[in-house]
Design an enzyme around this catalytic site. Structure first.
Site, mmCIF file in Angstrom:
data_model
loop_
_atom_site.group_PDB
_atom_site.id
_atom_site.type_symbol
_atom_site.label_atom_id
_atom_site.label_comp_id
_atom_site.label_asym_id
_atom_site.label_seq_id
_atom_site.Cartn_x
_atom_site.Cartn_y
_atom_site.Cartn_z
ATOM 1 N N ASP A 56 0.868 -1.179 0.000
ATOM 2 C CA ASP A 56 0.000 0.000 0.000
ATOM 3 C C ASP A 56 0.911 1.237 0.000
ATOM 4 O O ASP A 56 2.130 1.116 -0.020
ATOM 5 C CB ASP A 56 -0.956 -0.029 1.192
ATOM 6 C CG ASP A 56 -0.225 -0.028 2.525
ATOM 7 O OD1 ASP A 56 1.023 0.140 2.542
ATOM 8 O OD2 ASP A 56 -0.884 -0.192 3.561
ATOM 9 N N CYS A 58 -12.636 -28.931 7.109
ATOM 10 C CA CYS A 58 -11.574 -27.961 6.808
ATOM 11 C C CYS A 58 -10.310 -28.777 6.550
ATOM 12 O O CYS A 58 -10.004 -29.700 7.299
ATOM 13 C CB CYS A 58 -11.340 -26.997 7.970
ATOM 14 S SG CYS A 58 -9.938 -25.891 7.683
ATOM 15 N N CYS A 116 -7.205 -27.588 6.523
ATOM 16 C CA CYS A 116 -5.995 -26.869 6.952
ATOM 17 C C CYS A 116 -5.117 -27.767 7.824
ATOM 18 O O CYS A 116 -5.573 -28.790 8.348
ATOM 19 C CB CYS A 116 -6.357 -25.579 7.688
ATOM 20 S SG CYS A 116 -6.675 -25.756 9.451
ATOM 21 N N CYS A 124 -6.668 -28.346 11.363
ATOM 22 C CA CYS A 124 -7.813 -29.261 11.441
ATOM 23 C C CYS A 124 -7.437 -30.686 11.025
ATOM 24 O O CYS A 124 -8.084 -31.636 11.433
ATOM 25 C CB CYS A 124 -8.969 -28.736 10.603
ATOM 26 S SG CYS A 124 -9.696 -27.238 11.302
ATOM 27 N N HIS A 144 -5.596 -21.734 10.436
ATOM 28 C CA HIS A 144 -7.004 -22.114 10.179
ATOM 29 C C HIS A 144 -7.775 -20.959 9.528
ATOM 30 O O HIS A 144 -8.470 -21.159 8.529
ATOM 31 C CB HIS A 144 -7.705 -22.549 11.463
ATOM 32 C CG HIS A 144 -9.181 -22.727 11.252
ATOM 33 N ND1 HIS A 144 -9.706 -23.847 10.649
ATOM 34 C CD2 HIS A 144 -10.220 -21.886 11.490
ATOM 35 C CE1 HIS A 144 -11.025 -23.692 10.531
ATOM 36 N NE2 HIS A 144 -11.361 -22.511 11.036
ATOM 37 N N ASP A 176 -8.137 -7.512 0.982
ATOM 38 C CA ASP A 176 -7.063 -7.706 1.962
ATOM 39 C C ASP A 176 -7.568 -7.209 3.297
ATOM 40 O O ASP A 176 -8.342 -6.252 3.347
ATOM 41 C CB ASP A 176 -5.820 -6.906 1.570
ATOM 42 C CG ASP A 176 -5.964 -5.443 1.928
ATOM 43 O OD1 ASP A 176 -5.628 -5.074 3.067
ATOM 44 O OD2 ASP A 176 -6.436 -4.659 1.075
HETATM 45 ZN ZN LIG Z 1 -8.963 -25.644 9.784
#
Ligand SMILES: [Zn+2]
Length: 406
Positions: free
Chosen positions: A109, A322, A324, A327, A353, A284
């Site tokens: 930015d 999920c 990720c 998880c 996560h 963002d």
């Molecule tokens: Zn997750």
């Protein structure tokens, strides 16, 4: 003025830059679209969420973990990096990508927003904005020209020009003055950037505060400039969300279809889902990583507080299906335990996560647009997902502000 008129006649500069944007699918019932942005450091499929790495690091995760969560591009803050460690030092290390060991695209930015929210003793003039650092009180001046130099030294793929973020609320006259000066600054930035033979892509910024007519005017003006992409600034500054969505209805139709659109500083899960339908390609926000560090984790039903006693004995994961790292490997009870005891590992697992949640959501939105199912996806998502209320958000903002001042 002659130079400025020439700027407006110039076509987007393609010779030096490998930047391009193509729209691959459009929704017939909304302004949602799926596209691909090409940069020198790789491609970005849109819509996309960009994790924020304020200090050239997305707090508590490594670039490998970012990649693992599906990040395609990250954002870094010019204001913070020019003060510490300094843009010249970053340039000595070959730019941000080398300095922080992230080989994907980066957007910086302009520093304007932080000068207006963090800097002390600001003095605004036609030349630029003088301010004192919030760190040590040292004096600095940002001008449209030296911001191009600073961002050139930082070396991001996409850079933004110095702009003025009007206060919320503000009068029509103040909004107009800030917008017109921002436009003049953006013309100066475009000319100044010509001095740097770099591959960097300069986006324009639409301002106009909360005045529909000014927003339209700004979108038309910036859209007609040769900027290859457009950021929309000055929103999400404390106004009710409905007001923000309403304003975008005036902005998007005025923007050229062939340029990617970035909504600055916006990015809760519901923002992403609604914003895409209003024609936004890039988002963002520090929110997903910041709330994660405070115990707020996203699920399809809304944000949960992992520190809550109800997760103490939870054998299941934070969010069913999920994918990720967190998880895949840990129970909600273990993550709860880490959060409650303030363990370092919690910050990492929570952040991973939430980032994965946002990036998966962006991917799901893209797939829905391509399949012609965006409106149904949006409606299903919003029916299940309970957003955090305005009041809760306001209280959290106050807490963070207070914590920052200590
Ligand atoms: Zn997750």
């Amino acid at each position: 003025m002659d130079a400025l008129r020439n700027v407006q006649r110039t076509e987007p500069q393609k010779s030096m830059s490998s930047f391009s944007f193509t729209v691959e699918a459009e929704c017939s019932e909304s302004w949602a679209r799926a596209g691909t942005i090409q940069t020198a450091h790789g491609k970005i499929q849109t819509p996309i969420f960009m994790p924020v790495g304020t200090q050239a690091t997305v707090k508590s995760v490594t670039p490998e973990e970012l990649r693992g969560a599906g990040a395609a591009i990250i954002l870094a803050n010019t204001y913070h990096l020019m003060l510490r460690p300094g843009s010249r030092l970053v340039a000595e290390f070959g730019g941000l990508q080398h300095f922080m060991h992230w080989d994907g695209p980066i957007l910086t930015d302009s520093g304007g927003f932080q000068v207006f929210s963090l800097g002390h003793l600001r003095k605004l003039s036609e030349d630029g904005v003088a301010f004192k650092s919030h760190l040590d009180g040292s004096a600095h001046l940002l001008t449209p020209e030296n911001v191009m130099q600073i961002e050139n030294e930082l070396g991001a793929d996409i850079i933004l020009p110095l702009d003025i973020c009007a206060a919320y609320p503000c009068t029509y006259d103040a909004a107009k003055e800030a917008m017109e000066r921002t436009h003049r600054w953006e013309e100066r930035a475009w000319i100044a950037k010509e001095d740097y033979q770099s591959e960097q892509t300069l986006f324009g910024i639409v301002q106009g505060a909360f005045e529909p007519e000014l927003r339209q005017q700004s979108a038309r003006f910036i859209g007609s400039m040769p900027f290859p992409g457009v950021s929309i600034g000055g929103l999400s500054v404390g106004e009710p969300k409905l007001e923000m969505w309403d304003l975008l209805k005036y902005v998007t139709p005025e923007l050229p279809k062939g340029k990617p659109r970035h909504l600055l500083g916006v990015g809760s899960p519901e923002d992403l889902v609604i914003g895409v339908g209003l024609g936004i390609d890039m988002f963002d926000c520090v929110l997903p990583t910041r709330v994660a560090r405070h115990g707020g984790l996203f699920t399809r039903y809304g944000r949960i507080n992992i520190k809550s006693a109800r997760y103490r004995t939870e054998h299941g994961v934070i969010e069913e299906d999920c994918d990720c790292y967190t998880c895949r490997n840990y129970s909600a009870a273990y993550v709860h335990h880490l959060a409650r005891t303030g363990e370092q590992l919690y910050y990492r697992l929570g952040t991973i996560h939430n980032l994965r949640f946002m990036l998966r959501l962006a991917g799901q939105l893209r797939a829905a647009i391509i399949a012609g199912l965006y409106p149904a996806f949006r409606d299903n998502f919003l029916e299940l997902y309970t957003p955090t209320s305005e009041q809760v958000r306001e209280n959290q903002r106050k807490k963070w502000k207070a914590a920052r001042l200590q």
